[in-house]
Scaffold this motif. Structure first.
Motif, PDB file in Angstrom:
ATOM      1  N   GLY A 214       3.786  -7.593  -2.996  1.00 47.11           N
ATOM      2  CA  GLY A 214       4.453  -6.709  -3.950  1.00 47.11           C
ATOM      3  C   GLY A 214       3.619  -6.483  -5.192  1.00 47.11           C
ATOM      4  N   SER A 215       2.972  -7.536  -5.665  1.00 48.23           N
ATOM      5  CA  SER A 215       2.130  -7.410  -6.849  1.00 48.23           C
ATOM      6  C   SER A 215       0.913  -6.544  -6.583  1.00 48.23           C
ATOM      7  CB  SER A 215       1.685  -8.795  -7.338  1.00 48.23           C
ATOM      8  OG  SER A 215       2.808  -9.553  -7.740  1.00 48.23           O
ATOM      9  N   PHE A 216       0.440  -6.557  -5.328  1.00 48.18           N
ATOM     10  CA  PHE A 216      -0.681  -5.676  -4.977  1.00 48.18           C
ATOM     11  C   PHE A 216      -0.291  -4.210  -5.142  1.00 48.18           C
ATOM     12  CE2 PHE A 216      -2.779  -2.966  -1.837  1.00 48.18           C
ATOM     13  CZ  PHE A 216      -4.110  -3.104  -2.236  1.00 48.18           C
ATOM     14  N   PHE A 217       0.933  -3.872  -4.737  1.00 48.19           N
ATOM     15  CA  PHE A 217       1.394  -2.489  -4.906  1.00 48.19           C
ATOM     16  C   PHE A 217       1.395  -2.108  -6.393  1.00 48.19           C
ATOM     17  CE2 PHE A 217       4.073  -3.388  -0.914  1.00 48.19           C
ATOM     18  CZ  PHE A 217       3.060  -2.947  -0.088  1.00 48.19           C
ATOM     19  N   LEU A 218       1.897  -3.015  -7.233  1.00 49.51           N
ATOM     20  CA  LEU A 218       1.915  -2.745  -8.669  1.00 49.51           C
ATOM     21  C   LEU A 218       0.493  -2.659  -9.225  1.00 49.51           C
ATOM     22  CD1 LEU A 218       4.814  -5.103  -9.800  1.00 49.51           C
ATOM     23  CD2 LEU A 218       4.826  -2.603  -9.879  1.00 49.51           C
ATOM     24  N   ALA A 219      -0.373  -3.578  -8.801  1.00 45.85           N
ATOM     25  CA  ALA A 219      -1.761  -3.562  -9.276  1.00 45.85           C
ATOM     26  C   ALA A 219      -2.461  -2.272  -8.882  1.00 45.85           C
ATOM     27  CB  ALA A 219      -2.515  -4.768  -8.705  1.00 45.85           C
ATOM     28  N   LYS A 220      -2.172  -1.788  -7.678  1.00 45.02           N
ATOM     29  CA  LYS A 220      -2.777  -0.538  -7.218  1.00 45.02           C
ATOM     30  C   LYS A 220      -2.268   0.645  -8.037  1.00 45.02           C
ATOM     31  CE  LYS A 220      -5.415   1.753  -4.369  1.00 45.02           C
ATOM     32  NZ  LYS A 220      -6.888   1.640  -4.539  1.00 45.02           N
ATOM     33  N   VAL A 221      -0.990   0.615  -8.409  1.00 48.76           N
ATOM     34  CA  VAL A 221      -0.447   1.664  -9.275  1.00 48.76           C
ATOM     35  C   VAL A 221      -1.168   1.657 -10.619  1.00 48.76           C
ATOM     36  CG1 VAL A 221       1.563   2.297 -10.682  1.00 48.76           C
ATOM     37  CG2 VAL A 221       1.834   1.885  -8.236  1.00 48.76           C
ATOM     38  N   PHE A 222      -1.327   0.469 -11.223  1.00 47.63           N
ATOM     39  CA  PHE A 222      -2.018   0.380 -12.504  1.00 47.63           C
ATOM     40  C   PHE A 222      -3.481   0.819 -12.371  1.00 47.63           C
ATOM     41  CE2 PHE A 222       1.339  -2.848 -13.667  1.00 47.63           C
ATOM     42  CZ  PHE A 222       1.912  -2.061 -14.657  1.00 47.63           C
ATOM     43  N   SER A 223      -4.109   0.468 -11.264  1.00 42.65           N
ATOM     44  CA  SER A 223      -5.498   0.885 -11.034  1.00 42.65           C
ATOM     45  C   SER A 223      -5.601   2.404 -10.962  1.00 42.65           C
ATOM     46  CB  SER A 223      -6.020   0.268  -9.728  1.00 42.65           C
ATOM     47  OG  SER A 223      -6.073  -1.136  -9.807  1.00 42.65           O
ATOM     48  N   ASN A 224      -4.708   3.020 -10.207  1.00 45.64           N
ATOM     49  CA  ASN A 224      -4.744   4.476 -10.061  1.00 45.64           C
ATOM     50  C   ASN A 224      -4.409   5.184 -11.369  1.00 45.64           C
ATOM     51  OD1 ASN A 224      -5.350   3.977  -7.416  1.00 45.64           O
ATOM     52  ND2 ASN A 224      -3.417   4.705  -6.577  1.00 45.64           N
TER      53      ASN A 224
ATOM     54  N   LYS B 230      -2.446  17.857 -11.854  1.00 49.91           N
ATOM     55  CA  LYS B 230      -2.639  18.902 -10.835  1.00 49.91           C
ATOM     56  C   LYS B 230      -3.537  18.448  -9.684  1.00 49.91           C
ATOM     57  CE  LYS B 230      -1.863  22.625 -14.173  1.00 49.91           C
ATOM     58  NZ  LYS B 230      -2.385  23.855 -14.811  1.00 49.91           N
ATOM     59  N   GLN B 231      -3.337  17.197  -9.292  1.00 47.73           N
ATOM     60  CA  GLN B 231      -4.063  16.679  -8.131  1.00 47.73           C
ATOM     61  C   GLN B 231      -3.346  17.118  -6.860  1.00 47.73           C
ATOM     62  OE1 GLN B 231      -4.942  12.491  -8.295  1.00 47.73           O
ATOM     63  NE2 GLN B 231      -6.407  12.793  -9.933  1.00 47.73           N
ATOM     64  N   THR B 232      -4.097  17.668  -5.950  1.00 44.44           N
ATOM     65  CA  THR B 232      -3.493  18.240  -4.737  1.00 44.44           C
ATOM     66  C   THR B 232      -3.713  17.386  -3.503  1.00 44.44           C
ATOM     67  OG1 THR B 232      -5.508  19.551  -4.368  1.00 44.44           O
ATOM     68  CG2 THR B 232      -3.722  20.589  -5.627  1.00 44.44           C
ATOM     69  N   THR B 233      -4.475  16.322  -3.608  1.00 48.10           N
ATOM     70  CA  THR B 233      -4.771  15.489  -2.444  1.00 48.10           C
ATOM     71  C   THR B 233      -4.177  14.091  -2.619  1.00 48.10           C
ATOM     72  OG1 THR B 233      -6.891  14.779  -3.411  1.00 48.10           O
ATOM     73  CG2 THR B 233      -6.909  16.739  -1.990  1.00 48.10           C
ATOM     74  N   GLY B 234      -4.013  13.404  -1.494  1.00 49.74           N
ATOM     75  CA  GLY B 234      -3.579  12.012  -1.508  1.00 49.74           C
ATOM     76  C   GLY B 234      -2.120  11.793  -1.805  1.00 49.74           C
ATOM     77  N   TRP B 235      -1.300  12.827  -1.666  1.00 51.50           N
ATOM     78  CA  TRP B 235       0.106  12.692  -2.031  1.00 51.50           C
ATOM     79  C   TRP B 235       0.926  11.786  -1.107  1.00 51.50           C
ATOM     80  CZ3 TRP B 235       2.832  13.505  -6.276  1.00 51.50           C
ATOM     81  CH2 TRP B 235       2.257  14.261  -7.294  1.00 51.50           C
ATOM     82  N   PRO B 236       0.746  11.832   0.208  1.00 49.78           N
ATOM     83  CA  PRO B 236       1.537  10.919   1.061  1.00 49.78           C
ATOM     84  C   PRO B 236       1.333   9.449   0.695  1.00 49.78           C
ATOM     85  CG  PRO B 236       0.564  12.643   2.399  1.00 49.78           C
ATOM     86  CD  PRO B 236      -0.052  12.771   1.032  1.00 49.78           C
ATOM     87  N   GLY B 237       0.061   9.058   0.492  1.00 50.06           N
ATOM     88  CA  GLY B 237      -0.222   7.675   0.113  1.00 50.06           C
ATOM     89  C   GLY B 237       0.292   7.343  -1.268  1.00 50.06           C
ATOM     90  N   ALA B 238       0.198   8.310  -2.202  1.00 49.37           N
ATOM     91  CA  ALA B 238       0.674   8.084  -3.563  1.00 49.37           C
ATOM     92  C   ALA B 238       2.179   7.899  -3.593  1.00 49.37           C
ATOM     93  CB  ALA B 238       0.265   9.257  -4.462  1.00 49.37           C
ATOM     94  N   VAL B 239       2.902   8.715  -2.832  1.00 50.13           N
ATOM     95  CA  VAL B 239       4.365   8.595  -2.784  1.00 50.13           C
ATOM     96  C   VAL B 239       4.767   7.245  -2.197  1.00 50.13           C
ATOM     97  CG1 VAL B 239       6.470   9.498  -1.721  1.00 50.13           C
ATOM     98  CG2 VAL B 239       4.776  11.079  -2.680  1.00 50.13           C
ATOM     99  N   ALA B 240       4.097   6.863  -1.096  1.00 52.01           N
ATOM    100  CA  ALA B 240       4.404   5.578  -0.459  1.00 52.01           C
ATOM    101  C   ALA B 240       4.135   4.422  -1.420  1.00 52.01           C
ATOM    102  CB  ALA B 240       3.582   5.420   0.816  1.00 52.01           C
ATOM    103  N   LEU B 241       3.002   4.479  -2.123  1.00 50.59           N
ATOM    104  CA  LEU B 241       2.641   3.415  -3.067  1.00 50.59           C
ATOM    105  C   LEU B 241       3.655   3.328  -4.205  1.00 50.59           C
ATOM    106  CD1 LEU B 241       0.660   1.282  -4.135  1.00 50.59           C
ATOM    107  CD2 LEU B 241      -0.599   3.147  -5.253  1.00 50.59           C
TER     108      LEU B 241
END
Length: 434
Positions: A50-60, A379-390
């Motif tokens: 779970g913390s990895f998901f949060l860390a990845k959000v902060f990284s992005n 206005k980023q148009t790529t990577g949305w499925p992964g971003a939503v899941a994350l």
């Protein structure tokens, strides 16, 4: 903008994450988990995931907003506006002040191994705690690089005893100590939920590289790397250390231990090992106090620049340090720490700690939600499925842990946040009049 030689690099930023995550409390965690059985190890695993998901959000988010000083505050403010950002900054500041008081008490407790008077004389204990608080305050006014170097040094010194026990204990493990797997009397799911909620607090601090973003060299690259690297280092130490301590000491003994890592060290390395483990606890507390004090200058500085805190918090000394927030934090920490040693005020201190729990989780929740808003605004148009899941996974994990803190923490934490509303109305009115 400070020159690059006066900024935090990768390893110093990583030490902020590791050093603030690994406080003195982790040395007690194996004993707290022992009554559940070895199923507690799964609690660590679930918290790490779970913390990895949060860390990845902060990284992005750090890639999207590389110069956003204030971390969770800056992300929430950008995504949801002034009021949400203000609530995050207010709660974070109060919660960290309470946490620093608890860290100081842990430091004094660890030092009592070498100076027994600290365990019996409140005046000596309070004086020692105050000396530590204000020495750290002085260090942090010398500049972010000076406090960063201290953080890197203390992080290395605190990690060493943990690694020595984590690795050395592997050669003393007895398989029978891991049986029964679940001795909690709860279902497997309930036991994992309970242990994951307990271990989650050891992962608070994963956002720390994002907070001083304006003082980090090449933040768009350094902060994401430091966040993930710091999480991986801490997770390895947590899980490997728990396996060793639980494998070396029978659960029936471990659950009554007040110094589980020290007890394991005695079995592995002999009776004198207790002293260097106690030294490790003291260094862990000292390092965490330093790291969180640095945070306490940066958060009010960021919100004051947005005119949501009094302008005095944006003032910097000759070293470029936003010293007002640090000084106010140290005053509050001194007050809260002293309360713990005053008869009749101990319960009030514990009440303040209860209030701080929710305030440390809400920034995670709102940062996860703001991720998609900011990504759309850029206005980023790529990577949305992964971003939503994350974002969904990180948000759900933060929400799950908020529920896990209990109804009292949620209720009183909500009251703490609402207590800031009159202050927000005042600063918003002044901002609108400028």
């Amino acid at each position: 903008m400070p020159p690059s030689e006066k900024k935090l690099g990768l390893w110093t930023s990583t030490s902020l994450v590791v050093g603030n995550m690994i406080g003195a409390g982790v040395f007690l965690m194996p004993a707290a988990m022992a009554s559940f059985g070895s199923i507690g190890l799964l609690g660590w695993v679930f918290s790490a995931i779970g913390s990895f998901f949060l860390a990845k959000v902060f990284s992005n988010l750090s890639k999207l907003l590389p110069h956003a000083t204030g971390g969770p505050y800056a992300f929430t403010h950008t995504g949801f506006g002034d009021f949400a950002g203000f609530l995050v900054a207010w709660g974070y500041f109060i919660a960290t002040s309470c946490a620093n008081a608890a860290i100081t008490i842990s430091l004094v407790s660890a030092l009592s191994t070498f100076f027994p008077v600290l365990a019996t004389n409140p005046v000596a204990a309070i004086s020692t705690g105050l000396c530590a608080i204000w020495f750290i305050t002085y260090i942090n006014t010398l500049g972010v690089v000076t406090s960063g170097k201290l953080q890197l040094t203390t992080t290395i010194l605190k990690v060493l005893p943990l690694l020595l026990i984590a690795i050395g204990g592997l050669f003393f493990i007895q398989a029978k100590n891991f049986i029964p797997f679940n001795s909690s009397g709860k279902t497997t799911f309930d036991a994992i939920t309970a242990t994951a909620a307990m271990t989650m607090f050891s992962f608070i601090g994963i956002e720390c590289a994002t907070v001083p973003a304006g003082s980090v060299e090449n933040p768009g690259k350094t902060i994401p790397r430091a966040t993930i690297l710091g999480l991986l280092i801490a997770t390895l130490i947590y899980i490997l250390g728990s396996v060793s301590v639980m494998g070396v000491i029978p659960a029936s003994v471990l659950q009554h231990s007040v110094t589980p890592y020290a007890d394991a060290a005695v079995i592995i390395y002999g009776s004198n090992a207790r002293y260097w483990v106690s030294a490790g606890v003291a260094i862990a507390a000292f390092g965490a106090l330093n790291g969180w004090t640095l945070m306490q200058g940066q958060m009010p500085f960021a919100i004051a620049k947005d005119k949501l805190f009094p302008a005095i918090f944006s003032k910097q000394n000759k070293k470029g340090v936003p010293y007002v927030g640090i000084l106010l934090n140290s005053v509050l920490v001194s007050l809260f720490m002293s309360m713990n040693y005053t008869k009749g005020l101990v319960e009030q201190f514990r009440f303040l700690l209860l209030l701080s729990l929710l305030s440390m989780l809400i920034p995670y929740l709102l940062s996860a939600a703001a991720y998609l808003v900011i990504k759309a605004a850029k206005k980023q148009t790529t990577g949305w499925p992964g971003a939503v899941a994350l974002a969904v996974l990180a948000f759900s994990y933060a929400l799950w842990n908020i529920a896990g803190t209990g109804k009292d923490a949620v209720y009183y934490g909500f009251l703490l946040l609402m207590a800031s509303v009159p202050f927000y109305v005042w600063v918003a009115y002044k901002k609108a009049g400028e």
